[in-house]
Design a protein around this motif. Structure first.
Motif, PDB file in Angstrom:
ATOM      1  N   PHE A 127      31.471  44.587  31.408  1.00  0.00           N
ATOM      2  CA  PHE A 127      32.661  44.698  30.566  1.00  0.00           C
ATOM      3  C   PHE A 127      33.872  44.642  31.492  1.00  0.00           C
ATOM      4  CE2 PHE A 127      29.585  46.889  27.838  1.00  0.00           C
ATOM      5  CZ  PHE A 127      29.879  46.347  26.594  1.00  0.00           C
ATOM      6  N   GLY A 128      34.933  43.932  31.051  1.00  0.00           N
ATOM      7  CA  GLY A 128      36.135  43.857  31.869  1.00  0.00           C
ATOM      8  C   GLY A 128      36.144  42.591  32.712  1.00  0.00           C
ATOM      9  N   PRO A 129      36.872  42.629  33.846  1.00  0.00           N
ATOM     10  CA  PRO A 129      37.666  43.730  34.400  1.00  0.00           C
ATOM     11  C   PRO A 129      38.878  44.052  33.530  1.00  0.00           C
ATOM     12  CG  PRO A 129      37.299  41.958  36.007  1.00  0.00           C
ATOM     13  CD  PRO A 129      36.937  41.412  34.662  1.00  0.00           C
ATOM     14  N   ASN A 130      39.645  45.056  34.001  1.00  0.00           N
ATOM     15  CA  ASN A 130      40.890  45.423  33.327  1.00  0.00           C
ATOM     16  C   ASN A 130      40.625  45.859  31.891  1.00  0.00           C
ATOM     17  OD1 ASN A 130      43.633  45.788  32.951  1.00  0.00           O
ATOM     18  ND2 ASN A 130      44.057  43.619  32.561  1.00  0.00           N
ATOM     19  N   CYS A 131      39.670  46.790  31.729  1.00  0.00           N
ATOM     20  CA  CYS A 131      39.341  47.247  30.383  1.00  0.00           C
ATOM     21  C   CYS A 131      39.435  48.770  30.285  1.00  0.00           C
ATOM     22  CB  CYS A 131      37.957  46.758  29.960  1.00  0.00           C
ATOM     23  SG  CYS A 131      36.572  47.612  30.743  1.00  0.00           S
ATOM     24  N   LEU A 132      39.393  49.273  29.052  1.00  0.00           N
ATOM     25  CA  LEU A 132      39.492  50.710  28.781  1.00  0.00           C
ATOM     26  C   LEU A 132      38.149  51.407  28.937  1.00  0.00           C
ATOM     27  CD1 LEU A 132      41.366  53.019  27.588  1.00  0.00           C
ATOM     28  CD2 LEU A 132      40.450  52.365  25.347  1.00  0.00           C
ATOM     29  N   GLN A 188      37.154  39.600  29.877  1.00  0.00           N
ATOM     30  CA  GLN A 188      35.947  38.911  29.387  1.00  0.00           C
ATOM     31  C   GLN A 188      35.235  38.119  30.484  1.00  0.00           C
ATOM     32  OE1 GLN A 188      36.313  37.492  25.031  1.00  0.00           O
ATOM     33  NE2 GLN A 188      38.311  37.014  25.878  1.00  0.00           N
ATOM     34  N   LEU A 189      35.074  38.731  31.656  1.00  0.00           N
ATOM     35  CA  LEU A 189      34.368  38.069  32.738  1.00  0.00           C
ATOM     36  C   LEU A 189      32.932  37.737  32.349  1.00  0.00           C
ATOM     37  CD1 LEU A 189      34.273  37.135  35.697  1.00  0.00           C
ATOM     38  CD2 LEU A 189      33.749  39.497  36.341  1.00  0.00           C
ATOM     39  N   GLU A 214      43.317  38.172  22.050  1.00  0.00           N
ATOM     40  CA  GLU A 214      44.422  37.468  22.693  1.00  0.00           C
ATOM     41  C   GLU A 214      44.076  36.003  22.938  1.00  0.00           C
ATOM     42  OE1 GLU A 214      45.178  39.870  26.121  1.00  0.00           O
ATOM     43  OE2 GLU A 214      46.306  41.378  24.986  1.00  0.00           O
ATOM     44  N   ALA A 215      42.849  35.750  23.402  1.00  0.00           N
ATOM     45  CA  ALA A 215      42.437  34.369  23.661  1.00  0.00           C
ATOM     46  C   ALA A 215      40.920  34.265  23.631  1.00  0.00           C
ATOM     47  CB  ALA A 215      42.961  33.892  25.014  1.00  0.00           C
ATOM     48  N   VAL A 216      40.413  33.096  23.258  1.00  0.00           N
ATOM     49  CA  VAL A 216      38.974  32.811  23.241  1.00  0.00           C
ATOM     50  C   VAL A 216      38.634  31.964  24.456  1.00  0.00           C
ATOM     51  CG1 VAL A 216      37.167  31.533  22.036  1.00  0.00           C
ATOM     52  CG2 VAL A 216      38.750  32.971  20.751  1.00  0.00           C
ATOM     53  N   LYS A 217      37.565  32.315  25.167  1.00  0.00           N
ATOM     54  CA  LYS A 217      37.170  31.567  26.358  1.00  0.00           C
ATOM     55  C   LYS A 217      36.234  30.411  26.019  1.00  0.00           C
ATOM     56  CE  LYS A 217      36.285  33.680  30.181  1.00  0.00           C
ATOM     57  NZ  LYS A 217      35.688  34.546  31.218  1.00  0.00           N
ATOM     58  N   ASP A 218      35.295  30.633  25.093  1.00  0.00           N
ATOM     59  CA  ASP A 218      34.314  29.615  24.728  1.00  0.00           C
ATOM     60  C   ASP A 218      34.383  29.426  23.217  1.00  0.00           C
ATOM     61  OD1 ASP A 218      31.993  28.204  24.000  1.00  0.00           O
ATOM     62  OD2 ASP A 218      30.847  29.005  25.687  1.00  0.00           O
ATOM     63  N   ALA A 219      35.087  28.395  22.774  1.00  0.00           N
ATOM     64  CA  ALA A 219      35.360  28.206  21.346  1.00  0.00           C
ATOM     65  C   ALA A 219      34.081  28.006  20.537  1.00  0.00           C
ATOM     66  CB  ALA A 219      36.305  27.024  21.148  1.00  0.00           C
ATOM     67  N   ARG A 220      33.168  27.205  21.029  1.00  0.00           N
ATOM     68  CA  ARG A 220      31.940  26.916  20.279  1.00  0.00           C
ATOM     69  C   ARG A 220      31.097  28.182  20.115  1.00  0.00           C
ATOM     70  NH1 ARG A 220      28.511  21.652  21.729  1.00  0.00           N
ATOM     71  NH2 ARG A 220      30.515  20.806  21.044  1.00  0.00           N
ATOM     72  N   LYS A 221      30.945  28.932  21.180  1.00  0.00           N
ATOM     73  CA  LYS A 221      30.181  30.180  21.124  1.00  0.00           C
ATOM     74  C   LYS A 221      30.848  31.176  20.174  1.00  0.00           C
ATOM     75  CE  LYS A 221      28.753  33.997  24.147  1.00  0.00           C
ATOM     76  NZ  LYS A 221      28.891  34.573  25.511  1.00  0.00           N
ATOM     77  N   ALA A 251      49.077  35.851  28.001  1.00  0.00           N
ATOM     78  CA  ALA A 251      48.661  35.099  29.181  1.00  0.00           C
ATOM     79  C   ALA A 251      48.657  35.984  30.420  1.00  0.00           C
ATOM     80  CB  ALA A 251      49.574  33.899  29.397  1.00  0.00           C
ATOM     81  N   THR A 252      49.602  36.932  30.525  1.00  0.00           N
ATOM     82  CA  THR A 252      49.637  37.810  31.690  1.00  0.00           C
ATOM     83  C   THR A 252      48.438  38.737  31.723  1.00  0.00           C
ATOM     84  OG1 THR A 252      50.919  39.537  30.565  1.00  0.00           O
ATOM     85  CG2 THR A 252      52.161  37.806  31.679  1.00  0.00           C
ATOM     86  N   HIS A 253      47.830  39.011  30.575  1.00  0.00           N
ATOM     87  CA  HIS A 253      46.669  39.910  30.526  1.00  0.00           C
ATOM     88  C   HIS A 253      45.373  39.163  30.730  1.00  0.00           C
ATOM     89  CE1 HIS A 253      43.521  42.381  28.544  1.00  0.00           C
ATOM     90  NE2 HIS A 253      44.169  43.356  29.128  1.00  0.00           N
ATOM     91  N   THR A 254      45.272  37.970  30.191  1.00  0.00           N
ATOM     92  CA  THR A 254      43.990  37.256  30.196  1.00  0.00           C
ATOM     93  C   THR A 254      43.896  36.169  31.244  1.00  0.00           C
ATOM     94  OG1 THR A 254      44.754  35.600  28.622  1.00  0.00           O
ATOM     95  CG2 THR A 254      43.796  37.596  27.708  1.00  0.00           C
ATOM     96  N   GLY A 255      45.017  35.746  31.791  1.00  0.00           N
ATOM     97  CA  GLY A 255      44.968  34.650  32.745  1.00  0.00           C
ATOM     98  C   GLY A 255      44.774  33.310  32.082  1.00  0.00           C
ATOM     99  N   ALA A 256      44.895  33.251  30.759  1.00  0.00           N
ATOM    100  CA  ALA A 256      44.736  31.990  30.023  1.00  0.00           C
ATOM    101  C   ALA A 256      45.759  31.936  28.908  1.00  0.00           C
ATOM    102  CB  ALA A 256      43.326  31.897  29.436  1.00  0.00           C
ATOM    103  N   LEU A 257      46.180  30.740  28.563  1.00  0.00           N
ATOM    104  CA  LEU A 257      47.129  30.605  27.475  1.00  0.00           C
ATOM    105  C   LEU A 257      46.492  31.023  26.157  1.00  0.00           C
ATOM    106  CD1 LEU A 257      48.854  27.228  28.360  1.00  0.00           C
ATOM    107  CD2 LEU A 257      49.784  29.529  28.600  1.00  0.00           C
TER     108      LEU A 257
END
Length: 273
Positions: A127-132, A188-189, A214-221, A251-257
């Motif tokens: 889980f994470g990084p940068n998580c609660l 979401q590493l 905030e953002a999805v990394k793998d749209a199909r999944k 973007a500042t939190h996830t590193g992705a648009l």
């Protein structure tokens, strides 16, 4: 990896907290206080090379010095130390870790990539990084640095933002509302929204799923998991980044648009969320 190994992380028999200090404001001390306050019945260990104890609990210098192999490791150590800790946990046979530490970077050559590759080699979930952290009230589990203890209930909360998750827990506590589980996923590493949708969709204690995204990394999944979950129970999703400034903040939190809000709207409608 989908739901592989998640059951052991949501109902661990043992936990180790790595990092923190005797300072009440440190993440490690806050996590340890929450674990004890939640009434967790399993074994709890603390790993710290610099202090003899954290919040009254004696420490050991490394994971292999513990008298047991923890199911869940909560990491609050400095970012540079995280890959080594993940490697040590993997070699020990730890099921997974919640990385609270921030600043591991993104992409090729980053500390995050090294930690992720190491965990995958050992079949270990992250889980994470940068998580609660992770919370399951019915299992008396609060492996987080949230300021309130969540109550037991039937709504699962999946949040990419630790701050939003913490605020939701506080809001719910004032209204005596409970949760079947709370997972803060941060960057979401490894464990992502889709994995947790698959898990909570089949969880008998969960009647509905609430997501802050905030953002999805793998749209199909993501779409596959969302459609399957929405057929079984209500899935309510709050998406940040609707306006330009919100997208920049995400973007500042996830590193992705965060991506086009119209695209997300269409995808959510199609999935039935």
């Amino acid at each position: 990896m989908s739901t592989y190994g998640l059951e052991r992380l949501f109902s661990p028999r043992s936990i180790a907290v790595v990092g923190g200090s005797p300072r009440p404001s440190s993440l490690g001390a806050a996590v340890l206080r929450n674990i004890k306050a939640s009434g967790f019945a399993g074994k709890v260990g603390v790993v710290n090379r610099q202090y003899a104890d954290v919040d009254g609990v004696p420490t050991v210098p490394d994971l292999k010095s513990l008298p047991f192999v923890p199911d869940l490791v909560v990491i609050s150590a400095p970012a540079a130390a995280v890959p080594e800790i993940v490697a040590e946990a993997g070699l020990a046979g730890v099921a997974g870790a919640a990385i609270l530490s921030a600043g591991l970077g993104y992409g090729a050559g980053s500390l995050a990539e090294i930690a992720g590759q190491t965990a995958r080699r050992h079949g270990m979930r992250l889980f994470g990084p940068n998580c609660l952290g992770v919370m399951v009230p019915r299992a008396k589990l609060n492996a987080s640095f949230a300021s309130h203890q969540p109550s037991d209930g039937h709504v699962a909360l999946i949040s990419q933002s630790g701050a939003v998750a913490s605020a939701m827990i506080e809001w719910a506590a004032e209204r005596r509302l409970g949760f079947s589980g709370i997972a803060s996923i941060g960057d979401q590493l490894d464990v992502d929204v889709a994995d947790l949708l698959d898990y909570f969709a089949l969880d008998d204690h969960t009647s509905a799923i609430l997501i802050y995204l905030e953002a999805v990394k793998d749209a199909r999944k993501f779409m596959s998991a969302a459609r399957a979950a929405a057929r079984l129970k209500p899935v309510i999703i709050v998406k940040s980044g609707r306006m330009a400034q919100g997208a920049i903040a995400a973007a500042t939190h996830t590193g992705a648009l965060a991506g086009s809000d119209a695209v997300y709207d269409a995808a959510f409608r199609r999935a039935g969320m």
